[in-house]
Design a protein around this motif. Structure first.
Motif, PDB file in Angstrom:
ATOM      1  N   GLY A 136       0.788  -1.196   0.018  1.00 20.39           N
ATOM      2  CA  GLY A 136      -0.033  -0.149   0.012  1.00 20.39           C
ATOM      3  C   GLY A 136       1.149   1.278   0.022  1.00 20.39           C
ATOM      4  O   GLY A 136       0.503   2.344  -0.644  1.00 20.39           O
ATOM      5  N   VAL A 137       1.956   1.180   0.570  1.00 19.27           N
ATOM      6  CA  VAL A 137       2.882   2.507   0.718  1.00 19.27           C
ATOM      7  C   VAL A 137       3.464   2.646  -0.341  1.00 19.27           C
ATOM      8  O   VAL A 137       3.490   3.842  -1.084  1.00 19.27           O
ATOM      9  N   LEU A 138       3.795   1.508  -1.253  1.00 16.04           N
ATOM     10  CA  LEU A 138       4.465   1.618  -2.369  1.00 16.04           C
ATOM     11  C   LEU A 138       3.483   2.338  -3.372  1.00 16.04           C
ATOM     12  O   LEU A 138       3.647   3.219  -4.292  1.00 16.04           O
ATOM     13  N   LEU A 139       2.146   2.128  -3.542  1.00 11.76           N
ATOM     14  CA  LEU A 139       1.103   2.587  -4.235  1.00 11.76           C
ATOM     15  C   LEU A 139       0.927   4.254  -3.836  1.00 11.76           C
ATOM     16  O   LEU A 139       0.752   4.835  -4.847  1.00 11.76           O
ATOM     17  N   LEU A 140       0.923   4.701  -2.514  1.00 13.94           N
ATOM     18  CA  LEU A 140       1.216   5.835  -2.298  1.00 13.94           C
ATOM     19  C   LEU A 140       2.076   6.382  -2.627  1.00 13.94           C
ATOM     20  O   LEU A 140       2.246   7.935  -3.230  1.00 13.94           O
ATOM     21  N   ASP A 141       3.618   5.742  -2.502  1.00 14.07           N
ATOM     22  CA  ASP A 141       4.613   6.405  -3.216  1.00 14.07           C
ATOM     23  C   ASP A 141       4.597   6.796  -4.794  1.00 14.07           C
ATOM     24  O   ASP A 141       4.942   7.769  -5.187  1.00 14.07           O
ATOM     25  N   TRP A 142       4.034   5.896  -5.215  1.00 11.41           N
ATOM     26  CA  TRP A 142       3.667   6.090  -6.720  1.00 11.41           C
ATOM     27  C   TRP A 142       2.899   7.324  -7.144  1.00 11.41           C
ATOM     28  O   TRP A 142       3.051   8.125  -7.934  1.00 11.41           O
ATOM     29  N   GLN A 143       1.847   7.405  -6.321  1.00 12.79           N
ATOM     30  CA  GLN A 143       0.811   8.522  -6.221  1.00 12.79           C
ATOM     31  C   GLN A 143       1.676   9.893  -6.209  1.00 12.79           C
ATOM     32  O   GLN A 143       1.471  10.933  -7.015  1.00 12.79           O
ATOM     33  N   PHE A 144       2.376   9.860  -5.147  1.00  7.72           N
ATOM     34  CA  PHE A 144       2.975  11.080  -4.645  1.00  7.72           C
ATOM     35  C   PHE A 144       4.070  11.427  -5.752  1.00  7.72           C
ATOM     36  O   PHE A 144       4.436  12.557  -6.245  1.00  7.72           O
ATOM     37  N   ARG A 149      12.295   2.880  -4.481  1.00  3.62           N
ATOM     38  CA  ARG A 149      11.170   2.259  -3.558  1.00  3.62           C
ATOM     39  C   ARG A 149      10.716   1.178  -4.069  1.00  3.62           C
ATOM     40  O   ARG A 149      10.393  -0.006  -3.131  1.00  3.62           O
ATOM     41  N   ALA A 150      10.519   0.606  -5.126  1.00  5.62           N
ATOM     42  CA  ALA A 150      10.187  -0.497  -5.943  1.00  5.62           C
ATOM     43  C   ALA A 150      10.891  -1.800  -5.572  1.00  5.62           C
ATOM     44  O   ALA A 150      10.414  -2.708  -4.738  1.00  5.62           O
ATOM     45  N   PRO A 151      12.193  -1.709  -5.759  1.00 10.06           N
ATOM     46  CA  PRO A 151      13.080  -2.903  -5.408  1.00 10.06           C
ATOM     47  C   PRO A 151      13.184  -3.211  -3.764  1.00 10.06           C
ATOM     48  O   PRO A 151      13.165  -4.138  -3.337  1.00 10.06           O
ATOM     49  N   LEU A 152      13.132  -1.910  -3.141  1.00 13.88           N
ATOM     50  CA  LEU A 152      13.368  -2.089  -1.826  1.00 13.88           C
ATOM     51  C   LEU A 152      12.069  -2.613  -1.009  1.00 13.88           C
ATOM     52  O   LEU A 152      11.997  -3.683  -0.175  1.00 13.88           O
ATOM     53  N   THR A 153      10.824  -2.469  -1.573  1.00 17.78           N
ATOM     54  CA  THR A 153       9.705  -3.032  -1.135  1.00 17.78           C
ATOM     55  C   THR A 153       9.577  -4.521  -1.660  1.00 17.78           C
ATOM     56  O   THR A 153       9.227  -5.015  -0.767  1.00 17.78           O
ATOM     57  N   ALA A 154      10.018  -4.780  -2.877  1.00 18.63           N
ATOM     58  CA  ALA A 154       9.905  -6.355  -3.262  1.00 18.63           C
ATOM     59  C   ALA A 154      10.797  -7.032  -2.129  1.00 18.63           C
ATOM     60  O   ALA A 154      10.410  -8.022  -1.509  1.00 18.63           O
ATOM     61  N   LEU A 155      12.178  -6.397  -1.746  1.00 14.22           N
ATOM     62  CA  LEU A 155      12.946  -7.376  -0.883  1.00 14.22           C
ATOM     63  C   LEU A 155      12.134  -7.250   0.560  1.00 14.22           C
ATOM     64  O   LEU A 155      12.252  -8.557   1.196  1.00 14.22           O
ATOM     65  N   VAL A 156      11.657  -6.234   1.094  1.00 13.04           N
ATOM     66  CA  VAL A 156      10.885  -6.626   2.310  1.00 13.04           C
ATOM     67  C   VAL A 156       9.744  -7.486   2.194  1.00 13.04           C
ATOM     68  O   VAL A 156       9.539  -8.160   3.342  1.00 13.04           O
ATOM     69  N   VAL A 157       8.870  -7.204   1.215  1.00 15.80           N
ATOM     70  CA  VAL A 157       7.729  -8.369   1.158  1.00 15.80           C
ATOM     71  C   VAL A 157       8.456  -9.652   1.251  1.00 15.80           C
ATOM     72  O   VAL A 157       7.793 -10.421   1.540  1.00 15.80           O
ATOM     73  N   ILE A 158       9.194 -10.135   0.159  1.00 11.94           N
ATOM     74  CA  ILE A 158       9.732 -11.220   0.304  1.00 11.94           C
ATOM     75  C   ILE A 158      10.323 -11.744   1.509  1.00 11.94           C
ATOM     76  O   ILE A 158       9.953 -12.842   2.147  1.00 11.94           O
ATOM     77  N   CYS A 159      11.098 -11.072   2.291  1.00 11.05           N
ATOM     78  CA  CYS A 159      11.620 -11.270   3.686  1.00 11.05           C
ATOM     79  C   CYS A 159      10.510 -11.557   4.549  1.00 11.05           C
ATOM     80  O   CYS A 159      10.248 -12.459   5.443  1.00 11.05           O
ATOM     81  N   LEU A 160       9.317 -10.700   4.359  1.00  8.03           N
ATOM     82  CA  LEU A 160       8.255 -10.757   5.423  1.00  8.03           C
ATOM     83  C   LEU A 160       7.325 -12.063   4.868  1.00  8.03           C
ATOM     84  O   LEU A 160       6.730 -12.882   5.873  1.00  8.03           O
ATOM     85  N   ALA A 161       7.356 -12.559   3.675  1.00  6.04           N
ATOM     86  CA  ALA A 161       6.665 -13.594   3.160  1.00  6.04           C
ATOM     87  C   ALA A 161       7.350 -14.943   3.959  1.00  6.04           C
ATOM     88  O   ALA A 161       6.474 -16.102   4.062  1.00  6.04           O
ATOM     89  N   VAL A 162       8.667 -14.853   4.059  1.00  2.43           N
ATOM     90  CA  VAL A 162       9.179 -15.956   4.815  1.00  2.43           C
ATOM     91  C   VAL A 162       8.549 -16.195   6.090  1.00  2.43           C
ATOM     92  O   VAL A 162       8.181 -17.584   6.349  1.00  2.43           O
ATOM     93  N   GLY A 163       8.036 -15.432   6.935  1.00  2.54           N
ATOM     94  CA  GLY A 163       7.450 -15.317   8.267  1.00  2.54           C
ATOM     95  C   GLY A 163       6.055 -15.680   8.275  1.00  2.54           C
ATOM     96  O   GLY A 163       5.803 -16.739   8.986  1.00  2.54           O
ATOM     97  N   VAL A 164       5.559 -15.410   6.883  1.00  2.00           N
ATOM     98  CA  VAL A 164       4.075 -15.830   7.091  1.00  2.00           C
ATOM     99  C   VAL A 164       3.637 -17.048   6.125  1.00  2.00           C
ATOM    100  O   VAL A 164       2.821 -18.099   6.737  1.00  2.00           O
ATOM    101  N   PHE A 165       4.614 -17.770   5.462  1.00  2.00           N
ATOM    102  CA  PHE A 165       4.510 -18.723   4.708  1.00  2.00           C
ATOM    103  C   PHE A 165       5.369 -20.207   5.319  1.00  2.00           C
ATOM    104  O   PHE A 165       5.050 -21.145   4.909  1.00  2.00           O
ATOM    105  N   LEU A 166       6.141 -19.895   6.306  1.00  2.00           N
ATOM    106  CA  LEU A 166       6.782 -21.008   6.898  1.00  2.00           C
ATOM    107  C   LEU A 166       5.964 -21.492   7.952  1.00  2.00           C
ATOM    108  O   LEU A 166       5.444 -20.973   9.006  1.00  2.00           O
TER     109      LEU A 166
END
Length: 150
Positions: free
Chosen positions: A111-119, A133-150
């Motif tokens: 969501g914040v990436l979408l807001l980044d894009w709008q601004f 912002r796009a690659p940083l967000t992708a890295l953060v989401v991948i890292c968080l997904a490890v915790g969600v899906f393990l």
């Protein structure tokens, strides 16, 4: 990432380290054991990801607020209103167990990436902003997904 200031790139990547560390301690027992001994249980696995994620979403609200100060009139009002959403999202939606909190953080960062894009589209963010912002967000989401899906 041409055009992104070197300092912004280095600091942005450094900001991903706690998310990466949390993911690594979830998939590696030796790293988790080391981390718990060296830093304490608060700084491993989902604990570090979730607490740091809340901080970063609040930080991103501040960044967006700063961008909103460049606007005037109705766009400034919209910018200020939109800029508080990530912090409020973190406050209200990150709780419960680690899976639901991690899932909500993923949605918060997308969501914040979408807001980044709008601004950025409004010309309030630097021209290089989305390249960072796009690659940083992708890295953060991948890292968080490890915790969600393990």
């Amino acid at each position: 990432m041409t055009g992104v200031p070197r300092a912004a790139l280095i600091l942005g990547l450094a900001g991903v380290v706690p998310f990466l560390w949390g993911a690594l301690t979830l998939v590696s027992d030796p790293l988790a054991t080391f981390g718990q001994g060296a830093f304490g249980s608060r700084f491993i696995g989902p604990y570090v990801q979730l607490s740091y994620g809340v901080v970063i979403l609040a930080f991103m609200s501040g960044v967006l607020w700063g961008f909103a100060t460049k606007a005037t009139g109705p766009r400034a009002t919209a910018g200020y209103a939109l800029s508080v959403i990530p912090a409020l999202w973190a406050f209200f939606m990150v709780g419960g167990g680690p899976v639901s909190a991690g899932t909500n953080l993923i949605f918060g960062f997308v969501g914040v990436l979408l807001l980044d894009w709008q601004f950025w589209r409004w010309g309030l963010a630097p021209v290089w902003w989305m390249q960072l912002r796009a690659p940083l967000t992708a890295l953060v989401v991948i890292c968080l997904a490890v915790g969600v899906f393990l």
